[in-house]
Design a protein around this motif. Structure first.
Motif: not given
Lengths: 114, 112
Positions: B20-41
């Protein structure tokens, strides 16, 4: 479907030199973004284009960075003159405007300024 | 101003264990939320996204995330981690037609 293309993949220059990066977005994507990703940080937006017009360039250091998207398709980001702190990965992303707009990223250009 | 916090810089998980990876956000309206992954290089690859509706979203590679408005969170989960999942994971928040704000990322290490 081809993804976002970027070139070159790697670039090493000396400070005060100039450098240019190229990006070709996914076909049909009207919106194009350039991000700077410094080591250990998340990407930070530099500039956003909608077709060939600039939507947001508030975080672009305009004294040394410039970008263009003349025909509303591919784009070039230039740095002149480069500083040591410009060493980073430069990511290009594109999206199709709509209710569930999603950005898709290219492989990035890794810049090292010596 | 919108912001994203990923409180864990590094996480080490044994292969086969849950994640489980945690993410907390602060946004004034209804947010769009994304998770991206980045492998080395590599560039960023989209794992999953939330716009509205069902708060549990499924993504690629067996990942899922749950949007909890009351906690301003969008945590990423996977029931069984594979060695190939080792990479850096970024949470991002935005809205229609706007730019994305990214967190600083969480580096996932997978031990044998």
């Amino acid at each position: 479907e081809a993804g976002v293309a970027q070139s070159p993949r790697y670039k090493i220059i000396e400070k005060r030199q100039s450098v240019a990066f190229w990006c070709n977005p996914i076909s049909g994507h009207a919106t194009l973004y350039w991000y700077q990703q410094i080591l250990g940080q998340g990407p930070k937006l530099l500039i956003q284009f909608q077709n060939n017009g600039v939507v947001d360039d508030s975080q672009l250091p305009k004294d040394r960075f410039s970008a263009e998207r003349l025909k509303g398709v591919d784009s070039t980001l230039k740095i002149q003159p480069a500083k040591l702190e410009d060493s980073a990965v430069y990511l290009c992303a594109s999206s199709f405007p709509g209710p569930q707009e999603t950005q898709y990223f290219g492989p990035g250009t890794r810049l090292l300024v010596l | 101003a919108q912001s994203v916090t990923q409180p864990d810089i590094h996480i080490t998980v044994s292969e086969g264990a849950s994640l489980e990876l945690r993410c907390n956000y602060s946004y004034g309206a209804t947010p769009y939320l994304f998770w991206y992954v980045q492998s080395p290089g590599q560039g960023l690859q989209l794992l999953l996204k939330y716009f509205s509706g069902d708060t549990l979203v499924q993504g690629i590679k067996g990942f899922e995330a749950e949007f909890k408005r009351s906690q301003s969170s969008f945590n990423l989960r996977k029931p069984s981690v594979h060695w190939s999942d080792a990479a850096e994971y970024f949470c991002a928040v935005g809205a229609r037609g706007s730019t994305l704000t990214f967190g600083k990322g969480t580096m996932l290490l997978v031990s044998p």
